[in-house]
Structure formats: C-alpha cells, structure tokens
Write an enzyme that holds these catalytic residues in place. Structure first.
Site, PDB file in Angstrom:
ATOM      1  N   GLU A 232      58.662  36.387  41.052  1.00  0.00           N
ATOM      2  CA  GLU A 232      58.825  34.931  41.216  1.00  0.00           C
ATOM      3  C   GLU A 232      58.910  34.091  39.853  1.00  0.00           C
ATOM      4  O   GLU A 232      58.213  34.258  39.053  1.00  0.00           O
ATOM      5  CB  GLU A 232      57.676  34.226  42.198  1.00  0.00           C
ATOM      6  CG  GLU A 232      57.976  34.479  43.579  1.00  0.00           C
ATOM      7  CD  GLU A 232      56.866  33.791  44.346  1.00  0.00           C
ATOM      8  OE1 GLU A 232      56.622  32.704  44.179  1.00  0.00           O
ATOM      9  OE2 GLU A 232      56.561  34.472  45.354  1.00  0.00           O
TER      10      GLU A 232
ATOM     11  N   GLU B 277      50.288  36.384  46.013  1.00  0.00           N
ATOM     12  CA  GLU B 277      49.313  35.447  45.138  1.00  0.00           C
ATOM     13  C   GLU B 277      47.901  35.409  45.843  1.00  0.00           C
ATOM     14  O   GLU B 277      47.613  34.323  46.145  1.00  0.00           O
ATOM     15  CB  GLU B 277      50.154  34.095  45.081  1.00  0.00           C
ATOM     16  CG  GLU B 277      51.449  34.109  44.386  1.00  0.00           C
ATOM     17  CD  GLU B 277      51.882  32.646  44.292  1.00  0.00           C
ATOM     18  OE1 GLU B 277      51.554  31.672  45.126  1.00  0.00           O
ATOM     19  OE2 GLU B 277      52.874  32.421  43.295  1.00  0.00           O
TER      20      GLU B 277
HETATM   21  P1  P53 Z   1      56.582  25.762  46.318  1.00  0.00           P
HETATM   22  C1  P53 Z   1      51.219  27.170  44.006  1.00  0.00           C
HETATM   23  C2  P53 Z   1      51.229  27.565  42.814  1.00  0.00           C
HETATM   24  C3  P53 Z   1      52.320  28.548  42.217  1.00  0.00           C
HETATM   25  C4  P53 Z   1      53.030  29.254  43.304  1.00  0.00           C
HETATM   26  O1  P53 Z   1      55.999  27.323  45.627  1.00  0.00           O
HETATM   27  C5  P53 Z   1      52.637  28.922  44.648  1.00  0.00           C
HETATM   28  C6  P53 Z   1      52.047  27.960  45.077  1.00  0.00           C
HETATM   29  C7  P53 Z   1      51.722  27.652  46.505  1.00  0.00           C
HETATM   30  O2  P53 Z   1      52.602  26.437  46.748  1.00  0.00           O
HETATM   31  O3  P53 Z   1      53.350  29.433  45.691  1.00  0.00           O
HETATM   32  C8  P53 Z   1      54.410  30.639  45.153  1.00  0.00           C
HETATM   33  O4  P53 Z   1      57.380  26.165  47.523  1.00  0.00           O
HETATM   34  C9  P53 Z   1      54.827  31.179  46.650  1.00  0.00           C
HETATM   35  C10 P53 Z   1      56.059  30.913  47.212  1.00  0.00           C
HETATM   36  C11 P53 Z   1      56.381  29.500  46.891  1.00  0.00           C
HETATM   37  C12 P53 Z   1      56.584  29.397  45.456  1.00  0.00           C
HETATM   38  O5  P53 Z   1      55.561  29.782  44.636  1.00  0.00           O
HETATM   39  O6  P53 Z   1      55.360  25.180  46.748  1.00  0.00           O
HETATM   40  O7  P53 Z   1      54.432  32.759  46.521  1.00  0.00           O
HETATM   41  O8  P53 Z   1      55.795  31.032  48.704  1.00  0.00           O
HETATM   42  O9  P53 Z   1      57.412  29.006  47.784  1.00  0.00           O
HETATM   43  C13 P53 Z   1      57.237  28.035  45.044  1.00  0.00           C
HETATM   44  O10 P53 Z   1      57.288  24.996  45.387  1.00  0.00           O
END
Ligand code: P53
Length: 477
Positions: A375, A177
């Site tokens: 993801e 990201e």
């Molecule tokens: P969490 C922000 C917006 C979209 C994805 O996020 C993001 C974030 C950062 O928080 O992160 C990604 O755990 C990232 C992972 C993360 C996952 O999305 O905040 O690549 O490390 O855990 C989910 O709910």
C-alpha cells in the site's frame, strides 16, 4: 550496477474486500465489523454502532459493487498492465458468523471466479486473510480477539482459504496493519484490528497487548499450516509503516522516538523473530500486566515466522519528549507533532517520499527479509473537469516521488523488494473515514460520500501514467 528494478518485480494495485465489494448480505455473507461503521470526515473517525441501526448510512454495504462488476474492473487493471492484484478474502463470505465448522461454498466460489479472472490476464492475486473485516458475530458472542477461542476461528477460516486457493494464490498476508492498534486510545484500530469495543475504565493498553498476542499466535499457526499445505507459499505479515522521527536532536527526543518506534513496530519483531523483545517483557513486569501467554504459544511463535514483510507506507511522523517527565511511555493519540519540513494532505497525512527510502532501509537492517510495498498512495479530492475527466497531477506527483525513492532503496541500497501495489487502484470506501471522496484510484468511480452516483468507472490521467510506469518497469516516470 543495474539502473533498473529487477525484471520479475511485481506491479499492481491493492484493495480490501470490505472497501469495494459491497454485496454485504448476498450469497450467505455475514455481517462484518466494517458493516457497522458509518461515515466520518477529514478530522474525525467514523462511528462504530452496536449492530446495524435503521436510518444510519453504512457505506461498505454497497462499496463500489465490485462483487458484481469485478470482470470489467479487472479488465481495466489488465489494461494498465498489472502483474499482480492485492485484495482480501472477506472472512464473512466464508464463515458468516465465524464459528461455523464448514465454509460457505458460495463464498469460496466467488473468490474462485475472481482469482480465475485475474489469472486469465496473467495477474497474480495477492491475498490478505484478515483486513479489518472480522465477523461481527465474533465480536458480539466472543469479544473478538479478547478471547483465546478466536485464534481457533481464524485458524479454521485461514485453513479453508489456504487449502482451497493454494494453487491460485502464492503470496499471502495474515493480519492487515496488525500494528494500528498500538494506537489503543482511539476506538478505530482496536475495533478494526481485533473486534474490540472498550468499556469505560478498562486498561486499554493491557487489553491491546493481550489481543495482539492472540493474533500473533494465530498468524504463526497459519504460517506453519500454509507451509504444510504447500511449501511454495510465501506467507507474510503486514505492518503499517511510517517512521517516527525525533523532533530535535535533544537526547530525550531521540530516546522518545526510539521508544515510539519500538511500541509501534514490535509486532514485526514477533512475526519475524518469533520472540518478544526484552524491553516489552520488562514493560509488562513494570506495569504489572498479567498476560495469558503460555509456553505452547511461545513455541508456536518460534515455529511460524514469516517469509516476507508486507507494508503500507503513506506518511511519516515526528515526536518529542514530554518536558519535565522521565517517562517515555508512548501514546500515539497525543504525543505526535507536526514535522515542519514536510507538507500534509487534506487529511493531515504528512507527505514524505524520502521517508519511504528510510523505511525500506530500516526494515532491511532490522529484519533482513524480502519486503513488499502492498500500500502507498495519496487520498485526495478529485474534480471531474468540463471535459469529463479527472486530471490528477497531484496523485501522479505523489506516486512518482515515492517510486523514485523506492528505486533508490532497491538499486542503490540493495533492498530486496518483491513489488509495489498502490492503495485503492480503483476509488473505494476509505477505511478510516468511510468517505468515497477521499480517493486514491487510477480509476474514478462516480459515487459521493452520501452514496449518490451512477457507480460508473472512468480513467483518470494517472491511469495512463501508471500504464507507462509498468510497461517501462519503473523507468518512465
Ligand atoms: P484511509 C491509518 C493509517 C494508515 C493506514 O486509509 C491506514 C489507516 C486506517 O485508516 O489504513 C490503511 O482509507 C488500510 C486500508 C486503508 C488505507 O490504509 O483511511 O490498510 O484499508 O484504506 C488508507 O485513507
């Protein structure tokens, strides 16, 4: 026309080292940027402390103790039928402070064992090199990616990994990201992407463009090196995707949305085309930004373009122009608006499965490269019922709706998609908030936001559902 996904489609799950391994100071591991972040909540980011402060709680230090329990966890992934598993290599296990010249053998050994365990079940490891876990010593001693020297440190780390693991790992991604830092007015993304603490009064945007440039150069170098080490490697970028829709068809809203998309996604232009877009060069001139971008850098960018685009997709956004202003500058922290046509999660993330189809098509139209959804998922509060089980129908609903749209993109629209790895296939520490209770997993982990719990694993309803999805190659939803 086939009504199914291709036979070789990869199904699995995704995690990042710092969010589940724990063992933060074991076997020579150094402190990473994730090790100095505390717990936040649904409406606020976690704090970033200067070093480790006694008495503060740092959830990543223990994670879910995957470091010691990975064999049992991978057995569960195999039971679900995973054909791939995305994780990251913790930079600090290999180069604890980042500027050493020789890798830490104990760190390489851990990932040898982990990847062998996956391969034993026919699970292909998919590896991110830098997933929010830069050595903290690089922040303290070099200013993270403010500093051109950090390109060399990353190159050394990545080269050690590619050399050591190229026979076990085919699909790689450079920076997770990388475009989160387009949101430069918050502190979280600049720190986790680039190891940057901003000082008051600094021009955050200019510093972000500089750090991102060094990362894009570092990424391009590593793509080139990886192909030299083994021409069969597939090395991609990783972009946080979420379309930014115009709130209305007011022409100024349309331009505002276009400008927002450009600012959030130019990173992919550089990774894929090896050049900066014209609008950005104009912007730098208009704003008087004097970036350190050499002729050599520009050549490197052109020679290290990526093989595929890895993407995360959780939500979509909407934006409107600022009335009375001709200015279409983008500030992600203040300009986004609610989209009244979609619902949101408890953390305010707007749920939009059709946005995934739109996104896959948009990326294909823009870049014409294979895509990999590395993801996607639904962070939610889970409740263990009286029967001792988690009945997470809301998570199944979310994933099902997204897979339906993903299939349309592939089957009806012709998108070239490598695979699908939902985020946090086992409950882990949230990146954004540090909470354990923002759960994504098919596997429940007994641990709460304060760190209490047995760490015991149990299967949620979604575990059995996903098992069927995989065994039917996406037909039984
Ligand atoms: P969490 C922000 C917006 C979209 C994805 O996020 C993001 C974030 C950062 O928080 O992160 C990604 O755990 C990232 C992972 C993360 C996952 O999305 O905040 O690549 O490390 O855990 C989910 O709910």
């Amino acid at each position: 026309m086939s009504n199914s996904l291709p036979n070789h489609f990869l199904w699995g799950g995704a995690v990042a080292a710092h969010q589940l391994e724990g063992a933060w100071d074991i076997d020579g591991k150094g402190i990473s940027v994730a090790d100095v972040m505390t717990v936040g909540g649904p409406d606020h980011y976690r704090s970033i402390t200067k070093g480790i402060i006694a008495g503060e709680y740092y959830p990543n230090h223990e994670g879910i103790d995957f470091y010691h329990r990975y064999k049992a966890d991978i057995a569960l992934f195999a039971e679900m039928g995973f054909t791939c598993f995305r994780t990251s290599i913790a930079w600090t296990r290999i180069f604890p402070k980042g500027d050493e010249t020789e890798p830490n053998e104990a760190g390489l050994q851990f990932y040898d064992d982990l990847f062998d365990e996956c391969l034993k079940y026919g699970i292909e490891p998919i590896v991110t090199l830098s997933h929010f876990e830069m050595p903290y010593a690089l922040v303290e001693n070099y200013g993270g990616f403010r500093n051109r020297q950090t390109i060399d440190f990353f190159e050394r780390f990545a080269t050690a990994c590619l050399t050591h693991f190229h026979t076990k790992v085919k699909h790689w991604m450079t920076f997770n990201e990388i475009n989160n830092q387009a949101n430069f007015n918050e502190d979280f993304a600049p720190f986790t992407n680039s190891g940057i603490y901003y000082e008051p009064g600094e021009n955050r945007e200019e510093i972000m463009y500089q750090a991102a440039h060094y990362e894009l150069v570092a990424s391009a170098k590593v793509v080139k090196i990886g192909h030299e080490i083994n021409p069969d490697l597939e090395i991609g970028c990783m972009i946080a995707m979420g379309p930014i829709y115009p709130q209305t068809c007011h022409p100024k809203d349309i331009i505002m949305a276009q400008k927002a998309m450009e600012h959030r996604y130019y990173f992919a232009d550089v990774h894929v085309h090896g050049t900066y877009p014209e609008w950005l060069k104009k912007e730098w001139t208009r704003k008087g930004y004097q970036l350190d971008i050499t002729e050599d850098d520009l050549t490197i960018l052109e020679t290290g373009t990526v093989d595929y685009i890895g993407l995360s997709y959780y939500m979509s956004f909407a934006i409107r122009h600022t009335p009375g202003s001709e200015n279409f500058d983008y500030d992600e922290s203040t300009q986004l608006v609610r989209n009244e046509y979609v619902k949101a999660s408890d953390w305010g993330w707007q749920i939009d499965p059709e946005g995934l189809r739109y996104t896959l098509n948009w990326l294909t139209d823009m870049y014409h490269l294979p895509l990999f959804i590395v993801e996607n998922g639904f962070g939610a509060y889970d409740q263990v019922d009286a029967d001792g089980l988690v009945h997470d129908t809301y998570r199944i609903d979310y994933l099902k709706a997204h897979i339906v749209e993903m299939k349309k993109a592939v089957i009806e629209d012709g998108v070239d998609l490598i695979g699908y790895t939902p985020w946090g296939c086992i409950d882990l520490v949230s990146a954004g908030t540090g909470e354990m209770e923002k759960r994504y997993g098919f596997i429940y982990v007994d641990k709460d936001n304060a760190g209490n719990g047995s760490l015991e694993r149990s299967k949620k309803d979604s575990f059995y559902w996903y098992q069927n999805v995989i065994s039917s190659n996406g037909d039984a939803l």
